[in-house]
Design a protein around this motif. Sequence first.
Motif, mmCIF file in Angstrom:
data_model
loop_
_atom_site.group_PDB
_atom_site.id
_atom_site.type_symbol
_atom_site.label_atom_id
_atom_site.label_comp_id
_atom_site.label_asym_id
_atom_site.label_seq_id
_atom_site.Cartn_x
_atom_site.Cartn_y
_atom_site.Cartn_z
ATOM 1 N N TRP A 45 -1.629 21.216 1.925
ATOM 2 C CA TRP A 45 -1.210 21.013 3.321
ATOM 3 C C TRP A 45 -0.204 22.074 3.734
ATOM 4 C CZ3 TRP A 45 -4.642 18.739 5.809
ATOM 5 C CH2 TRP A 45 -5.306 17.634 5.304
ATOM 6 N N HIS B 182 -8.708 17.689 8.305
ATOM 7 C CA HIS B 182 -7.423 16.993 8.321
ATOM 8 C C HIS B 182 -7.592 15.508 7.992
ATOM 9 C CE1 HIS B 182 -3.609 15.637 10.412
ATOM 10 N NE2 HIS B 182 -3.183 16.648 9.694
ATOM 11 N N PHE C 294 8.313 20.019 -5.365
ATOM 12 C CA PHE C 294 8.204 18.559 -5.453
ATOM 13 C C PHE C 294 9.105 18.045 -6.589
ATOM 14 C CE2 PHE C 294 3.851 19.796 -3.911
ATOM 15 C CZ PHE C 294 4.077 19.386 -2.609
ATOM 16 N N GLY D 189 9.483 12.994 5.656
ATOM 17 C CA GLY D 189 9.960 13.416 4.330
ATOM 18 C C GLY D 189 8.905 14.191 3.569
ATOM 19 N N LYS D 190 7.997 14.839 4.338
ATOM 20 C CA LYS D 190 6.916 15.579 3.669
ATOM 21 C C LYS D 190 6.888 17.024 4.125
ATOM 22 C CE LYS D 190 3.997 11.646 2.861
ATOM 23 N NZ LYS D 190 2.690 11.094 2.751
ATOM 24 N N VAL D 191 6.234 17.848 3.339
ATOM 25 C CA VAL D 191 5.936 19.218 3.746
ATOM 26 C C VAL D 191 4.453 19.277 4.099
ATOM 27 C CG1 VAL D 191 7.744 20.347 2.411
ATOM 28 C CG2 VAL D 191 5.560 19.852 1.297
ATOM 29 N N PRO D 192 4.069 20.192 4.963
ATOM 30 C CA PRO D 192 4.865 21.208 5.625
ATOM 31 C C PRO D 192 5.642 20.651 6.817
ATOM 32 C CG PRO D 192 2.608 21.330 6.390
ATOM 33 C CD PRO D 192 2.634 20.280 5.319
ATOM 34 N N SER E 164 0.285 22.701 -3.111
ATOM 35 C CA SER E 164 0.432 22.034 -1.810
ATOM 36 C C SER E 164 -0.547 22.606 -0.785
ATOM 37 C CB SER E 164 1.866 22.152 -1.291
ATOM 38 O OG SER E 164 1.964 21.450 -0.072
ATOM 39 N N TRP F 156 14.688 18.653 -2.588
ATOM 40 C CA TRP F 156 13.799 17.860 -1.726
ATOM 41 C C TRP F 156 14.586 17.091 -0.656
ATOM 42 C CZ3 TRP F 156 8.795 18.710 -1.397
ATOM 43 C CH2 TRP F 156 8.054 17.863 -0.573
ATOM 44 N N ASP G 27 3.591 17.893 10.010
ATOM 45 C CA ASP G 27 2.127 17.750 9.953
ATOM 46 C C ASP G 27 1.447 19.093 10.221
ATOM 47 O OD1 ASP G 27 -0.176 15.488 9.905
ATOM 48 O OD2 ASP G 27 -0.708 17.212 11.119
ATOM 49 N N SER G 28 0.573 19.438 9.289
ATOM 50 C CA SER G 28 -0.070 20.756 9.295
ATOM 51 C C SER G 28 -0.808 21.080 10.596
ATOM 52 C CB SER G 28 -1.046 20.852 8.116
ATOM 53 O OG SER G 28 -1.956 19.773 8.151
HETATM 54 N N1 LIG Z 1 -0.924 14.852 7.026
HETATM 55 C C1 LIG Z 1 0.144 15.648 6.495
HETATM 56 C C2 LIG Z 1 0.150 15.546 4.976
HETATM 57 C C3 LIG Z 1 1.436 16.036 4.377
HETATM 58 C C4 LIG Z 1 1.541 15.712 2.904
HETATM 59 O O1 LIG Z 1 0.895 14.759 2.393
HETATM 60 N N2 LIG Z 1 2.366 16.479 2.201
HETATM 61 C C5 LIG Z 1 2.558 16.269 0.767
HETATM 62 C C6 LIG Z 1 2.410 17.578 -0.007
HETATM 63 S S1 LIG Z 1 0.876 18.407 0.188
HETATM 64 C C7 LIG Z 1 3.997 15.857 0.502
HETATM 65 O O2 LIG Z 1 4.931 16.328 1.126
HETATM 66 N N3 LIG Z 1 4.179 14.966 -0.488
HETATM 67 C C8 LIG Z 1 5.493 14.579 -0.916
HETATM 68 C C9 LIG Z 1 5.749 13.124 -0.750
HETATM 69 O O3 LIG Z 1 4.832 12.387 -0.330
HETATM 70 O O4 LIG Z 1 6.875 12.718 -1.080
HETATM 71 C C10 LIG Z 1 -0.050 17.105 6.964
HETATM 72 O O5 LIG Z 1 -1.155 17.434 7.378
HETATM 73 O O6 LIG Z 1 0.919 17.890 6.963
#
Ligand SMILES: N[C@@H](CCC(=O)N[C@@H](CS)C(=O)NCC(=O)O)C(=O)O
Length: 210
Positions: A16, A101, A38, A53-56, A14, A43, A67-68
């Motif tokens: 990000w 980014h 993941f 619903g995403k990390v970080p 990961s 999750w 968002d990072s």
């Molecule tokens: N633009 C977001 C991107 C975040 C992202 O794409 N995270 C991915 C992992 S690196 C994630 O959580 N994917 C899981 C999903 O899409 O369900 C950031 O900069 O934080």
Amino acid sequence: MNELVLLVGNKNSSSWSLRPWLALAKSGLPYRDEVVHFGSAEWERVKKVSPTGKVPSLVHGDVVVWDSLAICEYLAELAPSLWPEDRARRAEARAVCAEMHSGFPNLRRQLGMDISSRKDPGPLGPDVQAEIARVFAIWSGRSRFADEGPFLFGRFSIADAFYAPVVTRFVTYGIEVPGDARRYMDAILELPELRAWSAEAKREVDAGVR
Ligand SMILES: N[C@@H](CCC(=O)N[C@@H](CS)C(=O)NCC(=O)O)C(=O)O
């Protein structure tokens, strides 16, 4: 102060997650990370916390920042030394972070972060090569600040956190790099915080987490 809790994904892959994690680890602020793999049952926690619903995702009391880049900006409000002090330098640091980014799609696609592996990326098309050359151009700019430290703007900043995943990708895929870029990569790879992250990435993969 409320505890800073950073939700991150797999440490091996990961990218990000690694960016704000490294900024946080270098900030001197007290924090805790929660690794959510993941595809795991845990999750659900990410889905509950983050609107995307995403990390970080960063949790700080009632504040949630997803968002990072937004997380790094939030951290810099608590620890201003995460950005260069000089305004012009800070603007440039922000620009190279924004560039990472929103850009480098080909490099990201073909050279996915996989810290604990060493592999052949196959032939690199002109689009990937152009993006690698742009990374080298950004890194070469650090020569202007070399008397202040080995990082992109002298001492460590969020810009280095943003390019750290690229450093690990170049190692994973054995990308040929000019000597000056190699020295920058070494400065990043020698960071104890990155070493700790990479060791956990390896433990994850050894345990069969993918
Ligand atoms: N633009 C977001 C991107 C975040 C992202 O794409 N995270 C991915 C992992 S690196 C994630 O959580 N994917 C899981 C999903 O899409 O369900 C950031 O900069 O934080």
